[in-house]
Motif scaffolding. Structure first.
Motif, PDB file in Angstrom:
ATOM      1  N   ASP A  41     -79.483 -21.001 -10.183  1.00 16.37           N
ATOM      2  CA  ASP A  41     -80.721 -21.154  -9.430  1.00 16.37           C
ATOM      3  C   ASP A  41     -80.565 -22.208  -8.351  1.00 16.37           C
ATOM      4  OD1 ASP A  41     -82.029 -19.256 -10.961  1.00 16.37           O
ATOM      5  OD2 ASP A  41     -82.693 -20.745 -12.414  1.00 16.37           O
ATOM      6  N   VAL A  42     -79.918 -23.322  -8.696  1.00 16.28           N
ATOM      7  CA  VAL A  42     -79.711 -24.428  -7.760  1.00 16.28           C
ATOM      8  C   VAL A  42     -78.293 -24.936  -7.957  1.00 16.28           C
ATOM      9  CG1 VAL A  42     -80.492 -26.718  -7.070  1.00 16.28           C
ATOM     10  CG2 VAL A  42     -82.139 -25.065  -7.915  1.00 16.28           C
ATOM     11  N   CYS A  43     -77.581 -25.172  -6.854  1.00 20.12           N
ATOM     12  CA  CYS A  43     -76.209 -25.670  -6.945  1.00 20.12           C
ATOM     13  C   CYS A  43     -76.115 -27.027  -6.252  1.00 20.12           C
ATOM     14  CB  CYS A  43     -75.239 -24.672  -6.325  1.00 20.12           C
ATOM     15  SG  CYS A  43     -75.393 -24.493  -4.548  1.00 20.12           S
ATOM     16  N   SER A  44     -74.929 -27.581  -6.219  1.00 20.21           N
ATOM     17  CA  SER A  44     -74.732 -28.900  -5.609  1.00 20.21           C
ATOM     18  C   SER A  44     -74.896 -28.859  -4.093  1.00 20.21           C
ATOM     19  CB  SER A  44     -73.353 -29.445  -5.967  1.00 20.21           C
ATOM     20  OG  SER A  44     -72.345 -28.575  -5.494  1.00 20.21           O
ATOM     21  N   ASN A  45     -74.835 -27.691  -3.479  1.00 18.63           N
ATOM     22  CA  ASN A  45     -75.036 -27.601  -2.027  1.00 18.63           C
ATOM     23  C   ASN A  45     -76.504 -27.692  -1.631  1.00 18.63           C
ATOM     24  OD1 ASN A  45     -72.346 -27.335  -1.477  1.00 18.63           O
ATOM     25  ND2 ASN A  45     -72.381 -25.114  -1.532  1.00 18.63           N
ATOM     26  N   CYS A  46     -77.401 -27.304  -2.528  1.00 14.98           N
ATOM     27  CA  CYS A  46     -78.815 -27.280  -2.154  1.00 14.98           C
ATOM     28  C   CYS A  46     -79.699 -28.163  -3.032  1.00 14.98           C
ATOM     29  CB  CYS A  46     -79.339 -25.848  -2.172  1.00 14.98           C
ATOM     30  SG  CYS A  46     -79.161 -25.009  -3.743  1.00 14.98           S
ATOM     31  N   THR A  85     -69.883 -16.418  -8.700  1.00 14.41           N
ATOM     32  CA  THR A  85     -71.331 -16.358  -8.796  1.00 14.41           C
ATOM     33  C   THR A  85     -71.936 -16.888  -7.507  1.00 14.41           C
ATOM     34  OG1 THR A  85     -73.229 -16.933 -10.161  1.00 14.41           O
ATOM     35  CG2 THR A  85     -71.534 -18.606  -9.901  1.00 14.41           C
ATOM     36  N   VAL A  86     -73.166 -16.487  -7.230  1.00 13.87           N
ATOM     37  CA  VAL A  86     -73.848 -16.867  -5.999  1.00 13.87           C
ATOM     38  C   VAL A  86     -75.114 -17.630  -6.354  1.00 13.87           C
ATOM     39  CG1 VAL A  86     -74.979 -15.983  -3.925  1.00 13.87           C
ATOM     40  CG2 VAL A  86     -72.959 -14.843  -4.802  1.00 13.87           C
ATOM     41  N   CYS A  87     -75.340 -18.734  -5.669  1.00 12.64           N
ATOM     42  CA  CYS A  87     -76.555 -19.533  -5.841  1.00 12.64           C
ATOM     43  C   CYS A  87     -77.722 -18.769  -5.228  1.00 12.64           C
ATOM     44  CB  CYS A  87     -76.389 -20.893  -5.165  1.00 12.64           C
ATOM     45  SG  CYS A  87     -77.889 -21.893  -5.195  1.00 12.64           S
ATOM     46  N   THR A  88     -78.816 -18.635  -5.971  1.00 14.66           N
ATOM     47  CA  THR A  88     -79.960 -17.878  -5.475  1.00 14.66           C
ATOM     48  C   THR A  88     -80.759 -18.654  -4.429  1.00 14.66           C
ATOM     49  OG1 THR A  88     -81.313 -18.661  -7.324  1.00 14.66           O
ATOM     50  CG2 THR A  88     -80.202 -16.553  -7.593  1.00 14.66           C
ATOM     51  N   SER A  89     -80.593 -19.968  -4.357  1.00 13.91           N
ATOM     52  CA  SER A  89     -81.341 -20.768  -3.383  1.00 13.91           C
ATOM     53  C   SER A  89     -80.694 -20.770  -2.007  1.00 13.91           C
ATOM     54  CB  SER A  89     -81.471 -22.202  -3.861  1.00 13.91           C
ATOM     55  OG  SER A  89     -82.187 -22.247  -5.053  1.00 13.91           O
ATOM     56  N   CYS A  90     -79.378 -20.958  -1.966  1.00 16.42           N
ATOM     57  CA  CYS A  90     -78.721 -21.116  -0.664  1.00 16.42           C
ATOM     58  C   CYS A  90     -77.657 -20.045  -0.386  1.00 16.42           C
ATOM     59  CB  CYS A  90     -78.094 -22.503  -0.568  1.00 16.42           C
ATOM     60  SG  CYS A  90     -76.760 -22.789  -1.735  1.00 16.42           S
ATOM     61  N   ASN A  91     -77.459 -19.111  -1.305  1.00 19.97           N
ATOM     62  CA  ASN A  91     -76.489 -18.009  -1.165  1.00 19.97           C
ATOM     63  C   ASN A  91     -75.047 -18.479  -1.005  1.00 19.97           C
ATOM     64  OD1 ASN A  91     -78.456 -16.019  -1.434  1.00 19.97           O
ATOM     65  ND2 ASN A  91     -78.935 -16.124   0.735  1.00 19.97           N
ATOM     66  N   THR A  92     -74.712 -19.630  -1.576  1.00 16.89           N
ATOM     67  CA  THR A  92     -73.348 -20.126  -1.565  1.00 16.89           C
ATOM     68  C   THR A  92     -72.594 -19.522  -2.750  1.00 16.89           C
ATOM     69  OG1 THR A  92     -74.107 -22.206  -0.637  1.00 16.89           O
ATOM     70  CG2 THR A  92     -71.914 -22.196  -1.600  1.00 16.89           C
TER      71      THR A  92
END
Length: 71
Positions: A35-40, A14-21
């Motif tokens: 929507d938001v992951c630990s990277n952003c 899956t891809v984070c919509t905020s940071c594309n990770t």
């Protein structure tokens, strides 16, 4: 345990919509939206001060709108 009643557990991407990770993890779901992951997320990045400041600005703007409506 009974056979053939448990959902299939598989690795999904899956891809984070905020940071594309891109993240890979195990799930029984076919698709997961992040929507938001630990990277952003501000808690993990240490960028919590900007979140607080943004909240203060939004609160100030709401108070300003209310004062304009009463005048």
């Amino acid at each position: 345990m009974k056979k053939d009643i448990h959902p299939n557990y598989k690795q999904i991407k899956t891809v984070c919509t905020s940071c594309n990770t891109e993240h890979v993890f195990g799930s029984t779901a076919e698709k997961v939206n992040l929507d938001v992951c630990s990277n952003c997320h501000a808690f993990y990045t240490g960028d919590r001060s900007t979140v607080k400041a943004r909240g203060r600005v939004e609160r100030f703007n709401k108070i300003l709108e209310k004062s304009k409506k009463t005048n």
